[in-house]
Motif scaffolding. Sequence first.
Motif, PDB file in Angstrom:
ATOM      1  N   ASN A 170       0.865  -1.177   0.000  1.00 36.08           N
ATOM      2  CA  ASN A 170       0.000   0.000   0.000  1.00 36.08           C
ATOM      3  C   ASN A 170       0.902   1.228   0.000  1.00 36.08           C
ATOM      4  O   ASN A 170       1.758   1.363   0.874  1.00 36.08           O
ATOM      5  CB  ASN A 170      -0.900  -0.005   1.247  1.00 36.08           C
ATOM      6  CG  ASN A 170      -1.993   1.031   1.204  1.00 36.08           C
ATOM      7  OD1 ASN A 170      -1.793   2.155   0.772  1.00 36.08           O
ATOM      8  ND2 ASN A 170      -3.178   0.666   1.680  1.00 36.08           N
ATOM      9  N   ALA A 189      -3.642  -3.165  -0.189  1.00 40.94           N
ATOM     10  CA  ALA A 189      -4.358  -2.548  -1.304  1.00 40.94           C
ATOM     11  C   ALA A 189      -4.659  -3.548  -2.422  1.00 40.94           C
ATOM     12  O   ALA A 189      -5.433  -3.237  -3.330  1.00 40.94           O
ATOM     13  CB  ALA A 189      -3.552  -1.379  -1.859  1.00 40.94           C
ATOM     14  N   PRO A 212      -8.976  -5.596  -2.401  1.00 42.98           N
ATOM     15  CA  PRO A 212     -10.219  -5.378  -3.149  1.00 42.98           C
ATOM     16  C   PRO A 212     -10.294  -6.146  -4.463  1.00 42.98           C
ATOM     17  O   PRO A 212     -11.313  -6.789  -4.752  1.00 42.98           O
ATOM     18  CB  PRO A 212     -10.205  -3.863  -3.382  1.00 42.98           C
ATOM     19  CG  PRO A 212      -9.468  -3.320  -2.203  1.00 42.98           C
ATOM     20  CD  PRO A 212      -8.381  -4.325  -1.953  1.00 42.98           C
ATOM     21  N   CYS A 215      -9.319   0.953  -1.902  1.00 46.08           N
ATOM     22  CA  CYS A 215      -9.016   0.435  -0.572  1.00 46.08           C
ATOM     23  C   CYS A 215      -9.027   1.587   0.426  1.00 46.08           C
ATOM     24  O   CYS A 215      -8.308   2.577   0.255  1.00 46.08           O
ATOM     25  CB  CYS A 215      -7.647  -0.243  -0.610  1.00 46.08           C
ATOM     26  SG  CYS A 215      -6.888  -0.569   0.984  1.00 46.08           S
ATOM     27  N   THR A 270      -8.399   2.689   4.359  1.00 46.17           N
ATOM     28  CA  THR A 270      -7.783   2.258   5.622  1.00 46.17           C
ATOM     29  C   THR A 270      -7.840   3.333   6.702  1.00 46.17           C
ATOM     30  O   THR A 270      -7.620   3.035   7.874  1.00 46.17           O
ATOM     31  CB  THR A 270      -6.303   1.885   5.406  1.00 46.17           C
ATOM     32  OG1 THR A 270      -5.593   3.017   4.889  1.00 46.17           O
ATOM     33  CG2 THR A 270      -6.172   0.717   4.421  1.00 46.17           C
ATOM     34  N   GLN A 279     -11.314  -1.374   4.985  1.00 40.71           N
ATOM     35  CA  GLN A 279     -10.554  -2.455   5.600  1.00 40.71           C
ATOM     36  C   GLN A 279     -10.149  -2.128   7.045  1.00 40.71           C
ATOM     37  O   GLN A 279      -9.092  -2.543   7.520  1.00 40.71           O
ATOM     38  CB  GLN A 279      -9.344  -2.778   4.726  1.00 40.71           C
ATOM     39  CG  GLN A 279      -9.775  -3.296   3.360  1.00 40.71           C
ATOM     40  CD  GLN A 279      -8.661  -3.455   2.349  1.00 40.71           C
ATOM     41  OE1 GLN A 279      -8.914  -3.490   1.155  1.00 40.71           O
ATOM     42  NE2 GLN A 279      -7.413  -3.547   2.784  1.00 40.71           N
TER      43      GLN A 279
END
Length: 245
Positions: A50, A94, A97, A147, A149, A190
Amino acid sequence: MIIISKEARRIIIPNTFYGRLVPAVFHRRLHRFAAEVEMAEGRETVHIPNSGRLQELLFPGNQVGLNYEGHEGRKTRYTLVGAETEAGWAFIDARLPNRILAQAWRKLPPLSVYDRVYPEKTWGSSRFDLALQMDGSAETAWLEAKCVTLVRNGAGLFPDAPTERGRKHLLELAELSTAGKKAFVLFFLQHPGGVSVQANQEMDPKFAAAMTAAAQAGVAFHAYRVVPGEETVVLTEVPVLITPD
């Protein structure tokens, strides 16, 4: 605010993405895609899947979870996929998904009407995560997955760093929708503490404006909170909030 996604749905799929996570303590980030952690056997350099800032999750002393992905030719044995929060484990991966979509796109209600999907398809100057088609129809629907977070006060915020690429995706999806094509954005939240998803206006006002414009053009926004367990992954639909002009 306009709530786009309305009915809460819960979907359970097998966890084919991770094995049992290896515990570690975060030490420092070396660059966008690598970090140093402390494992039981000592310091280890691990991959971060990520490129976001992740400052609320990756800080010295925080507990993290590693997935073993060692193979020939790879520089690191482990990938850092999870970080501990007060609400539980957040997953920073990442890649997740698109892996969920590849396995379970038919189970997601907005996509269940389609019969075929094609990953990584290009339209205009953007490459979208999925193109979808129904049998007997030449019409193509377009989908981009994000994604999420970063969570503050229960709100999942995207992005956690300015993203020109993400803004361009939204504007081109809006163009497709205006032309009569079906277009989707799916946010995968997430972080277990999130109860909704919205644009991070403070971090990237241009993305927030593009998200509003896309919604007004007819792009369909949906979000799913993702909670991986040892054997299953639970997806729970949560609202997407759009700030009007």
